[in-house]
Design an enzyme around this catalytic site. Structure first.
Site, PDB file in Angstrom:
ATOM      1  N   HIS A 203      -1.218   3.689  -2.200  1.00 42.28           N
ATOM      2  CA  HIS A 203      -0.386   2.591  -3.040  1.00 42.28           C
ATOM      3  C   HIS A 203      -0.218   3.204  -4.545  1.00 42.28           C
ATOM      4  O   HIS A 203       0.410   2.553  -5.307  1.00 42.28           O
ATOM      5  CB  HIS A 203      -0.749   1.280  -3.137  1.00 42.28           C
ATOM      6  CG  HIS A 203      -1.912   0.875  -3.751  1.00 42.28           C
ATOM      7  ND1 HIS A 203      -3.232   1.010  -3.294  1.00 42.28           N
ATOM      8  CD2 HIS A 203      -2.136   0.615  -5.036  1.00 42.28           C
ATOM      9  CE1 HIS A 203      -3.861   0.590  -4.369  1.00 42.28           C
ATOM     10  NE2 HIS A 203      -3.622   0.417  -5.121  1.00 42.28           N
TER      11      HIS A 203
HETATM   12  C1  UD1 Z   1      -1.129  -3.264  -8.642  1.00 36.21           C
HETATM   13  C2  UD1 Z   1      -1.960  -2.685  -9.882  1.00 36.21           C
HETATM   14  C3  UD1 Z   1      -3.020  -1.880  -9.254  1.00 36.21           C
HETATM   15  C4  UD1 Z   1      -3.728  -2.186  -7.953  1.00 36.21           C
HETATM   16  C5  UD1 Z   1      -2.861  -2.811  -6.957  1.00 36.21           C
HETATM   17  C6  UD1 Z   1      -3.548  -3.510  -5.858  1.00 36.21           C
HETATM   18  C7  UD1 Z   1      -0.932  -2.520 -11.923  1.00 36.21           C
HETATM   19  C8  UD1 Z   1      -0.297  -1.393 -13.005  1.00 36.21           C
HETATM   20  N1  UD1 Z   1      -1.282  -1.843 -10.763  1.00 36.21           N
HETATM   21  O1  UD1 Z   1      -0.262  -2.266  -8.404  1.00 36.21           O
HETATM   22  O2  UD1 Z   1      -3.702  -1.261 -10.338  1.00 36.21           O
HETATM   23  O3  UD1 Z   1      -4.230  -0.971  -7.528  1.00 36.21           O
HETATM   24  O4  UD1 Z   1      -1.873  -3.744  -7.697  1.00 36.21           O
HETATM   25  O5  UD1 Z   1      -2.778  -3.573  -4.863  1.00 36.21           O
HETATM   26  O6  UD1 Z   1      -1.251  -3.648 -12.421  1.00 36.21           O
HETATM   27  N2  UD1 Z   1       5.305  -5.883  -4.241  1.00 36.21           N
HETATM   28  C9  UD1 Z   1       5.991  -6.821  -3.170  1.00 36.21           C
HETATM   29  N3  UD1 Z   1       4.916  -8.124  -2.945  1.00 36.21           N
HETATM   30  C10 UD1 Z   1       4.100  -8.384  -3.817  1.00 36.21           C
HETATM   31  C11 UD1 Z   1       3.700  -7.477  -4.746  1.00 36.21           C
HETATM   32  C12 UD1 Z   1       4.337  -6.180  -5.167  1.00 36.21           C
HETATM   33  O7  UD1 Z   1       6.728  -6.562  -2.415  1.00 36.21           O
HETATM   34  O8  UD1 Z   1       3.485  -9.382  -3.451  1.00 36.21           O
HETATM   35  C13 UD1 Z   1       6.033  -4.521  -4.520  1.00 36.21           C
HETATM   36  C14 UD1 Z   1       7.135  -4.859  -5.563  1.00 36.21           C
HETATM   37  O9  UD1 Z   1       8.297  -3.973  -5.259  1.00 36.21           O
HETATM   38  C15 UD1 Z   1       6.729  -4.321  -6.661  1.00 36.21           C
HETATM   39  C16 UD1 Z   1       5.758  -3.195  -6.127  1.00 36.21           C
HETATM   40  O10 UD1 Z   1       5.198  -3.866  -5.066  1.00 36.21           O
HETATM   41  O11 UD1 Z   1       7.577  -3.801  -7.707  1.00 36.21           O
HETATM   42  C17 UD1 Z   1       4.470  -3.089  -7.166  1.00 36.21           C
HETATM   43  O12 UD1 Z   1       3.821  -4.056  -7.616  1.00 36.21           O
HETATM   44  P1  UD1 Z   1       2.816  -4.059  -8.796  1.00 36.21           P
HETATM   45  O13 UD1 Z   1       2.242  -5.328  -8.825  1.00 36.21           O
HETATM   46  O14 UD1 Z   1       3.730  -3.825 -10.029  1.00 36.21           O
HETATM   47  O15 UD1 Z   1       1.919  -2.883  -8.500  1.00 36.21           O
HETATM   48  P2  UD1 Z   1       1.124  -2.284  -7.319  1.00 36.21           P
HETATM   49  O16 UD1 Z   1       1.620  -0.881  -7.079  1.00 36.21           O
HETATM   50  O17 UD1 Z   1       0.924  -3.676  -6.383  1.00 36.21           O
HETATM   51  N1  UDP Z   2      -7.216  -4.622   1.498  1.00 37.97           N
HETATM   52  C1  UDP Z   2      -6.712  -5.642   2.336  1.00 37.97           C
HETATM   53  N2  UDP Z   2      -5.729  -5.594   3.218  1.00 37.97           N
HETATM   54  C2  UDP Z   2      -5.138  -4.387   3.099  1.00 37.97           C
HETATM   55  C3  UDP Z   2      -5.305  -3.325   2.255  1.00 37.97           C
HETATM   56  C4  UDP Z   2      -6.409  -3.731   1.526  1.00 37.97           C
HETATM   57  O1  UDP Z   2      -7.456  -6.825   2.452  1.00 37.97           O
HETATM   58  O2  UDP Z   2      -4.120  -4.262   3.912  1.00 37.97           O
HETATM   59  C5  UDP Z   2      -8.148  -4.752   0.637  1.00 37.97           C
HETATM   60  C6  UDP Z   2      -9.404  -3.810   0.461  1.00 37.97           C
HETATM   61  O3  UDP Z   2     -10.318  -4.032   1.884  1.00 37.97           O
HETATM   62  C7  UDP Z   2     -10.024  -4.035  -0.715  1.00 37.97           C
HETATM   63  C8  UDP Z   2      -8.654  -4.258  -1.697  1.00 37.97           C
HETATM   64  O4  UDP Z   2      -7.788  -4.896  -0.932  1.00 37.97           O
HETATM   65  O5  UDP Z   2     -10.995  -5.080  -0.817  1.00 37.97           O
HETATM   66  C9  UDP Z   2      -8.277  -3.069  -2.310  1.00 37.97           C
HETATM   67  O6  UDP Z   2      -7.087  -3.369  -2.966  1.00 37.97           O
HETATM   68  P1  UDP Z   2      -6.143  -2.125  -3.312  1.00 37.97           P
HETATM   69  O7  UDP Z   2      -6.288  -0.992  -2.485  1.00 37.97           O
HETATM   70  O8  UDP Z   2      -4.724  -2.820  -3.278  1.00 37.97           O
HETATM   71  O9  UDP Z   2      -6.347  -1.872  -4.815  1.00 37.97           O
HETATM   72  P2  UDP Z   2      -7.185  -1.212  -5.605  1.00 37.97           P
HETATM   73  O10 UDP Z   2      -8.623  -1.419  -5.253  1.00 37.97           O
HETATM   74  O11 UDP Z   2      -6.889   0.170  -5.568  1.00 37.97           O
HETATM   75  O12 UDP Z   2      -6.935  -1.533  -6.988  1.00 37.97           O
END
Ligand code: UD1
Ligand code: UDP
Length: 352
Positions: A203
């Site tokens: 991601h």
């Molecule tokens: C965010 C965090 C990242 C973290 C990740 C965990 C920032 C800058 N990034 O990244 O550090 O590792 O969360 O998963 O804060 N979206 C949906 N549904 C949701 C959430 C997001 O469709 O419930 C889609 C939207 O298109 C959105 C995109 O995902 O624009 C990115 O979501 P965003 O929360 O901005 O960043 P992440 O890539 O999720």
């Molecule tokens: N995770 C989850 N379901 C998924 C993918 C990840 O529960 O489909 C959990 C994973 O086990 C871990 C956390 O989400 O506990 C990690 O989050 P993510 O990879 O979104 O973000 P990051 O740790 O890179 O910030």
């Protein structure tokens, strides 16, 4: 004491579960969800499974560009803090919700405590790296998960209020591992055998935002000669669809919706290997004794690499295929993430 905890994204719900349980034994907690993640499978499922109390506030900020999202959070969090006037604000990890929470509190002269302080990738192109550095420098209490994190802070001149407490994700893992084995039916539902499949998560913008890298990763998965289970982050699904790659998936690669935590840790725990660019998943692979292939050129969790259980391969097809075939940890594991009592230590330090 009144503690305001700010969360907003999937990994923060998991991190806050053990800490919140501990804090509520003695203190009043006001739980603020920024709404950064909002799909049921990215948010509510964790509150339900981990029995996290319902947020007192859901700010409903949602998705947006970095500036707009962080700015909207900043204003909305400020309103809550002015109303609640907590004694301390607790922020987790390195997302935009983390930075907004820390900044809102610091401007109101409310002490900031940062859980998972001191992590560095030394890659300022990562949005998380900017969030970490700024949050740490706005924090009064810095709860570090690893010795490296403490050293990183010292190198930036931050030594006051720094505590090595271990990783709260280990607390969450210890609490839920047995429950996951009992309740999760994910292997049966997907039809994979223990030890005979790979799990992939992707991601990070450095991967998702590049069609070439995503094509290389998927190409490598297609060559893996085993079942591959890929719970797809919504961000990644959006990009894969845009690149026209969703319809070009190899037969052995199974794309599924994001999983709840219990299914995820059971799936990781029985995998042959993990491929990921996630921070949390790298740690969980280590905690569950599963080799991890990291689809990045750097990591904040350097100890897992030094211990021989994690290898950095970036997003090059050949390097990934080679690691899937040949990467094998030789060394026994060391205790990297503490003993699983980070939340207790955080509670004690905050009380003091
Ligand atoms: C965010 C965090 C990242 C973290 C990740 C965990 C920032 C800058 N990034 O990244 O550090 O590792 O969360 O998963 O804060 N979206 C949906 N549904 C949701 C959430 C997001 O469709 O419930 C889609 C939207 O298109 C959105 C995109 O995902 O624009 C990115 O979501 P965003 O929360 O901005 O960043 P992440 O890539 O999720
Ligand atoms: N995770 C989850 N379901 C998924 C993918 C990840 O529960 O489909 C959990 C994973 O086990 C871990 C956390 O989400 O506990 C990690 O989050 P993510 O990879 O979104 O973000 P990051 O740790 O890179 O910030």
């Amino acid at each position: 004491m009144k503690i305001a905890s700010i969360v907003g994204a999937r990994p923060q719900f998991i991190k806050c579960a053990p800490v919140s349980r501990e804090l509520r034994k003695e203190h009043e907690e006001v739980l603020v969800h920024t709404g950064q993640h909002y799909d049921h499978g990215m948010s509510e499922v964790f509150f339900e499974e981990l029995r996290i109390p319902k947020p007192d506030y859901n700010l409903g900020i949602g998705s947006g560009t970095h500036g707009r999202q962080t700015g909207a959070m900043l204003g909305a969090i400020e309103d809550v803090l002015e109303k609640e006037m907590p004694d301390v604000v607790l922020v987790y990890g390195d997302t935009n919700s983390t930075l907004a929470g820390a900044l809102a509190a610091a401007k109101l002269h409310i002490p900031v405590a940062h859980v998972e302080a001191g992590l560095r990738s030394f890659d300022r192109r990562m949005p998380e790296e900017v969030n970490r550095v700024l949050t740490d420098h706005a924090s009064d209490l810095l709860f570090c998960p690893t010795e490296t994190a403490v050293a990183n802070l010292a190198a930036e001149g931050v030594t006051k209020g720094v505590f090595l407490v271990g990783d709260v994700m280990l607390d969450a893992m210890n609490y839920n591992r047995g429950i996951a084995e009992e309740r999760s039916r994910i292997l049966e539902d997907i039809g994979v055998e223990p030890g005979d499949y790979l799990v992939v998560t992707v991601h990070r913008p450095s991967n998702t935002d590049s069609p070439e890298k995503m094509a290389a990763i998927l190409g490598a998965l297609g060559e893996a000669d085993r079942s591959v289970v890929f719970p797809v982050h919504p961000r990644t699904r959006k990009y894969l669809a845009g690149y026209g790659l969703l319809t070009k998936m190899s037969e052995n690669v199974r794309l599924i919706e994001p999983l709840g935590y219990l299914d995820m840790i059971r799936l990781i725990g029985h995998a042959e290997k993990i491929l990921t660019d996630s921070g949390g998943v790298q740690k969980e692979a280590y905690m569950l004794g599963v080799p991890c292939i990291t689809l990045r050129e750097n990591t904040e969790w350097v100890e897992t690499v030094e211990a021989g259980w994690n290898v950095l391969v970036g997003a090059g097809r050949e390097r990934i295929v080679d690691a899937v075939r040949h990467f094998s940890p030789g060394a026994r594991q060391k205790e990297i993430f503490g003993t699983g009592n980070a939340s207790v230590l955080i509670g004690k330090i905050l009380s003091k």
